[in-house]
Design a protein around this motif. Structure first.
Motif, short mmCIF file in Angstrom:
data_model
loop_
_atom_site.label_atom_id
_atom_site.label_comp_id
_atom_site.label_asym_id
_atom_site.label_seq_id
_atom_site.Cartn_x
_atom_site.Cartn_y
_atom_site.Cartn_z
N VAL A 1 37.11 47.15 31.67
CA VAL A 1 38.49 46.70 31.86
C VAL A 1 38.46 45.47 32.75
O VAL A 1 37.90 45.50 33.85
CB VAL A 1 39.37 47.80 32.50
CG1 VAL A 1 40.76 47.27 32.81
CG2 VAL A 1 39.45 49.01 31.59
N SER A 2 39.06 44.37 32.27
CA SER A 2 39.08 43.11 33.02
C SER A 2 40.45 42.91 33.65
O SER A 2 41.47 42.98 32.96
CB SER A 2 38.75 41.93 32.09
OG SER A 2 37.47 42.09 31.51
N ILE A 3 40.46 42.67 34.96
CA ILE A 3 41.71 42.44 35.68
C ILE A 3 41.94 40.95 35.79
O ILE A 3 41.15 40.22 36.39
CB ILE A 3 41.67 43.07 37.08
CG1 ILE A 3 41.44 44.59 36.98
CG2 ILE A 3 42.94 42.79 37.85
CD1 ILE A 3 41.32 45.29 38.32
N THR A 4 43.03 40.47 35.20
CA THR A 4 43.41 39.06 35.24
C THR A 4 44.78 38.93 35.89
O THR A 4 45.39 39.91 36.29
CB THR A 4 43.44 38.47 33.83
OG1 THR A 4 44.47 39.15 33.07
CG2 THR A 4 42.11 38.66 33.11
N ALA A 5 45.29 37.70 35.95
CA ALA A 5 46.60 37.46 36.56
C ALA A 5 47.71 38.12 35.76
O ALA A 5 48.77 38.45 36.31
CB ALA A 5 46.85 35.95 36.65
#
Length: 253
Positions: free
Chosen positions: A30-34
């Motif tokens: 899971v990638s956390i972005t803005a």
């Protein structure tokens, strides 16, 4: 040589597991972005059997997703002289940042108290109280406070009956991950139980990590705090100067 032969004979004599869980995830990263507003993980699998299932003892499936653990300070408030003040503070040594439990039936039917203690399945079992916490009058009250606060924040949840089990062979469930996730490895466990006792289990990991600009800012703040502070100050000054300049130009026009 004799010991090796005895060990091999012992292994041959042991009966094979009648049921084994084979599982997978829709994604293990899971990638956390803005723009990250949360995610949902599909957990699915099947039961592999070497013999017909036992009768009169229904199969249950329990799925646990646990985020990174760490200490947390819990404070108790009391009313003194008409105002609310902190009276006690206890450090809970280990509390998962996220914890979700999903079952195919009720929790009581799915896992016995003995195997819950053995495998640390339910939410209260994930809270560790040692040292200072055990010396308070009611240490479990502080652990219950952690569970209550993080349940209200959507970080802890119990979903009874959320695992769909088809013909005692195929199963699936969905675990919602909120936007306020902590980076790290999310331990994912799947248990097959009969009569409340674990018959088979499977374990994997979901990696949650900041990427892009968020990752760069996070690393800068933790690895070079002085540079991060100066950069933040520069951005604040530049933003203030730009806003004031735009406001003056607007008044002149």
């Amino acid at each position: 040589m004799l010991r090796v032969c005895l060990a091999l004979l012992t292994l041959i004599a042991l009966p094979a597991k009648a049921e084994v869980v084979v599982a997978g995830l829709s994604q293990n990263r899971v990638s956390i972005t803005a723009t990250f507003v949360g995610s949902e993980i599909l957990i699915f699998g099947a039961v592999k059997r070497d013999a017909p299932p036992p009768e009169g003892d229904p199969l249950r499936v329990v799925v646990v997703v646990e985020g990174p653990s760490g200490p947390i300070t819990v404070r108790r408030k009391a009313k003194r002289y008409g105002i609310w003040v902190n009276t006690d503070a206890v450090v809970v040594d280990q509390a998962p940042s996220f914890y979700a439990v999903a079952t195919s039936a009720s929790l009581r039917e799915s896992i016995s108290q003995i195997d819950d203690l053995r495998h640390d399945i339910t939410i209260p079992q994930a809270i560790r109280l040692v040292g200072e916490a055990t010396e308070t009058v009611n240490p479990r009250d502080f652990a219950d406070a952690v569970v209550r606060i993080r349940t209200e924040a959507g970080l802890y949840n119990l979903q009874e009956g959320a695992v769909e089990l088809v013909e005692d062979t195929l199963f699936n469930t969905r675990i919602a991950l909120p936007a306020n996730l902590t980076e790290g490895e999310y331990r994912t466990r799947i248990y097959l139980t009969r009569g409340g006792y674990v018959a088979s289990q499977y374990e994997t990991v979901i990696n949650v990590q900041k990427v892009g600009l968020e990752r760069w800012v996070f690393n800068l703040a933790h690895e070079q705090p002085l540079v991060y502070g100066l950069l933040s100050l520069f951005i604040a000054i530049a933003a203030g100067w730009g806003a004031s300049t735009a406001f003056r130009m607007l008044l002149r026009s």
